[in-house]
Write an enzyme that holds these catalytic residues in place. Sequence first.
Site, PDB file in Angstrom:
ATOM      1  N   LYS A 136       0.842  -1.195   0.000  1.00 12.06           N
ATOM      2  CA  LYS A 136       0.000   0.000   0.000  1.00 12.06           C
ATOM      3  C   LYS A 136       0.883   1.254   0.000  1.00 12.06           C
ATOM      4  CE  LYS A 136      -3.582   2.250   2.721  1.00 12.06           C
ATOM      5  NZ  LYS A 136      -4.558   2.141   3.809  1.00 12.06           N
ATOM      6  N   GLU A 151      10.416  -4.699   4.703  1.00 12.69           N
ATOM      7  CA  GLU A 151      10.526  -6.088   4.251  1.00 12.69           C
ATOM      8  C   GLU A 151      10.238  -6.188   2.759  1.00 12.69           C
ATOM      9  OE1 GLU A 151       8.845  -4.985   6.838  1.00 12.69           O
ATOM     10  OE2 GLU A 151       8.970  -6.355   8.555  1.00 12.69           O
ATOM     11  N   GLY A 166      -4.919  -2.001   4.873  1.00  9.42           N
ATOM     12  CA  GLY A 166      -4.123  -3.137   4.406  1.00  9.42           C
ATOM     13  C   GLY A 166      -4.796  -4.474   4.687  1.00  9.42           C
ATOM     14  N   ARG A 167      -5.333  -4.636   5.898  1.00  6.13           N
ATOM     15  CA  ARG A 167      -5.914  -5.930   6.275  1.00  6.13           C
ATOM     16  C   ARG A 167      -7.319  -6.121   5.705  1.00  6.13           C
ATOM     17  NH1 ARG A 167      -4.884  -2.495  10.320  1.00  6.13           N
ATOM     18  NH2 ARG A 167      -6.561  -1.721  11.684  1.00  6.13           N
ATOM     19  N   GLU A 226      -4.930  -6.737  14.604  1.00  8.56           N
ATOM     20  CA  GLU A 226      -4.441  -5.405  14.241  1.00  8.56           C
ATOM     21  C   GLU A 226      -5.604  -4.413  14.316  1.00  8.56           C
ATOM     22  OE1 GLU A 226      -0.808  -4.374  11.434  1.00  8.56           O
ATOM     23  OE2 GLU A 226      -2.589  -4.566  10.229  1.00  8.56           O
ATOM     24  N   HIS A 245      -5.404 -33.335  17.701  1.00  6.15           N
ATOM     25  CA  HIS A 245      -4.302 -34.166  18.192  1.00  6.15           C
ATOM     26  C   HIS A 245      -3.154 -33.311  18.716  1.00  6.15           C
ATOM     27  CE1 HIS A 245      -6.263 -37.762  16.658  1.00  6.15           C
ATOM     28  NE2 HIS A 245      -6.699 -36.945  15.717  1.00  6.15           N
ATOM     29  N   LYS A 250       9.173  -0.634  14.214  1.00  2.77           N
ATOM     30  CA  LYS A 250       9.735  -0.276  12.903  1.00  2.77           C
ATOM     31  C   LYS A 250      10.809   0.802  13.078  1.00  2.77           C
ATOM     32  CE  LYS A 250       5.584  -0.928  10.058  1.00  2.77           C
ATOM     33  NZ  LYS A 250       4.630  -0.286   9.180  1.00  2.77           N
TER      34      LYS A 250
HETATM   35  O1  F6P Z   1       3.113  -2.934   9.770  1.00  2.00           O
HETATM   36  C1  F6P Z   1       1.755  -3.153   9.635  1.00  2.00           C
HETATM   37  C2  F6P Z   1       1.286  -2.819   8.248  1.00  2.00           C
HETATM   38  O2  F6P Z   1       1.218  -1.454   8.089  1.00  2.00           O
HETATM   39  C3  F6P Z   1      -0.034  -3.488   7.964  1.00  2.00           C
HETATM   40  O3  F6P Z   1      -1.098  -2.769   8.445  1.00  2.00           O
HETATM   41  C4  F6P Z   1       0.013  -3.621   6.494  1.00  2.00           C
HETATM   42  O4  F6P Z   1      -0.910  -4.556   6.026  1.00  2.00           O
HETATM   43  C5  F6P Z   1       1.439  -4.064   6.306  1.00  2.00           C
HETATM   44  O5  F6P Z   1       2.172  -3.332   7.264  1.00  2.00           O
HETATM   45  C6  F6P Z   1       2.027  -3.863   4.945  1.00  2.00           C
HETATM   46  O6  F6P Z   1       1.979  -2.534   4.542  1.00  2.00           O
HETATM   47  P1  F6P Z   1       2.181  -2.112   3.037  1.00  2.00           P
HETATM   48  O7  F6P Z   1       1.093  -2.750   2.232  1.00  2.00           O
HETATM   49  O8  F6P Z   1       2.122  -0.620   3.012  1.00  2.00           O
HETATM   50  O9  F6P Z   1       3.532  -2.619   2.592  1.00  2.00           O
END
Ligand code: F6P
Length: 542
Positions: free
Chosen positions: A206, A212, A267-268, A353, A384, A504
Site C-alpha cells: 500500500k 521487508e 491493508g488488512r 491489528e 491431536h 519499525k
Molecule cells: O506494519 C503493519 C502494516 O502497516 C499493515 O497494516 C500492512 O498490512 C502491512 O504493514 C504492509 O503494509 P504495506 O502494504 O504498506 O507494505
Amino acid sequence: MPSLLETSAWQALQVHYAAIRDTHLRELFANDRDRATRFSTDAVGLHFDYSKHRITEETLRLLLQLAQECGVAERRDAMFRGEHINVTEDRAVLHVALRAPRDAAIMVDGNNVVPAVHAVLDRMADFSERIRSGAWTGFTGKAIRSVVNIGIGGSDLGPVMAYEALRPYTRRDMNFRFVSNVDGTDFAEATRDLDPAETLFIISSKTFTTLETMTNAHTARNWTVQALGNDAAVKNHFVAVSTNTAEVGKFGIDTQNMFEFWDWVGGRYSMDSAIGLSTMLAIGPNHFGEMLGGFHAMDEHFRTAPFECNLPVLMGLLAIWYTNFFGAETVAVIPYDQYLKRFPAYLQQLTMESNGKHVTLEGKRVAYDTGQVYWGEPGTNGQHSFFQLIHQGTRLIPCDFIAFEATHNPLGNHHALLLASVLAQAEALAFGKTPEEVRAEGNPDWLVPHRSFEGNRPSTFILGDSLTPEMLGKLVALYEHSVFTQGAIWNIDSFDQWGVELGKALAARIAPELESAAEPELHHDSSTNALIKRLRHTTVSS
Ligand code: F6P
C-alpha cells in the site's frame, strides 16, 4: 452517548452474567427442545448455529440492546456513507466499495468511487488474461509460468490465504509463490526452482515503503536482472500494486504496470482490491468476480438484516460476551477444511491489528478489555495437539468451527469422517462427560477426575455448502463485520495500527548499528546494547 460501562445494557448484562455464569449447556439444552432452532440463523448461504453458547434469550436481548445503545447501526451506516470513521488517520473505511456492483454509488469526499474500483478491476482482468493466455511474455519471449507476490501483512496474508483456499480453481500449470519475510530464506526458497525468464513479480505494498517488501523487491530485481542480463527486463517481469505512484516510479516499475488502490482501503481489508492480483491470476477474473459477489452479499446482509438475525452482529456480540463478561482471552478458529489452512493466520491480522487498541476514539484509556487472541489450525489436526487444553484445561476458549457439506476431493469416506469429527468436537466441548458417566463405564475412583469432561465449552458452528470463491468472500466479510461490531461497541478505532510503528522505528535505528564497520556508540538499554555487540560481527562480515 453514554460510555460503554454506563449503558443500561452493560449494567444489566453484569447482573445477568452473575445469574447465569454457572448454568451448564446441558441444562440449557435439556430445558429447551427447540434450542438449536432458536439459536441458529440461515443467511446468505451460511448456516450459523450459535446454540452451543452460554446464552439465553435474555442474554441475546441484552446484547442486542447493547449494540443499539452503543450505536453500532449508526456507525455501520457512517462507514457505508464514506464518513471518516478512521478518526486517527482521518480516512474513510470503504472496503465495501471494492466489491460493490458496477452500477452502485458509494461516495468518498463527494466522489463516487465505484467507477474507479471497476476501472482497476477491468485492468486487472485484462492483464490476467494476457498472462494466463501467454500473450504477455517475459523479456526473452517466454510465457510467464510463475508468479511471485512480494508483500507483507495485508499485502500478503489475504493473497496467500485466498490462493490456498481456492486451489481447486487455480491454474495448476502455473506456480504461485508468496514472499513476505525479510529473512532472506523466504525469498531464496520461494525462487530456488523458478526460471527468471518465466517469472513475474508482483510488488504489493500500500505504501511502497515497507522495509521487508522493499528489501525483497530489490533482491527480486537483482535476481531477474542478473539472470536476464539487462535492466530493461524489469518492465516485463515486474508489476506493482500500491497507492503510491511516486514510489513505484522511483523503484523503476513502469507506472503503466501499476494497479492502484486507495487510502480508504486498510491493508488488512485489501484482499479484494488490486492486492488480490495474484488471486485473480491464479483463479481467473470470473472466479475473482464470484468471490467479490460473496463479499458483497455479506456486506448487504450486514447493512440491512435486523440485528437479531445479522450474522456478523451476532458473532461480534458473542465475542463481547466472552471477552468482557467471562474474561475469555482467546478465540480458536478451527476450519474443518484443509484448503482453509491459512485462514486463522489471515484472521490474526484482521482481528488483532484491528481491535488490539487500548484507548477509545476520544483517546481515553479503555476501562474494559478489547480484542482477543485469534488462533487456530485446521481440523482434524488440532484435535491431536491443542484440543486437550480446550477440553480439560482451566481456560475458557470459545471456538469457531467452520465446515462444508461438500468436499472438492471426495475420497472414500474421508469427508464423512471429517464431518463426524467436527460434530463430535462441538458436542464433546459443550456437554462433556460427567463423573457419574465415567464411573458407570467401570473406571476406578482415582481415574474418574482425570477422565471427566466438565463441558460447557462454547462454540459456533458455521456451515456452508462448499468452499467456492463466493463462499470464501462471504466468510471473510463475516469476520470483517464482526470485527467492526466489536470495535463499535468498544468505541475504538479498528482501522488504524499505530502499535506497529515503534518497532519499525527502532529497527531502522538498529540496522545501521548492526551493519556499521566501525564500533558504533550504542544508547539502548544494557540488554539491547549487549545483544547488538554480540550480533555485530555476524552481520558485518556476511
Ligand atoms: O506494519 C503493519 C502494516 O502497516 C499493515 O497494516 C500492512 O498490512 C502491512 O504493514 C504492509 O503494509 P504495506 O502494504 O504498506 O507494505
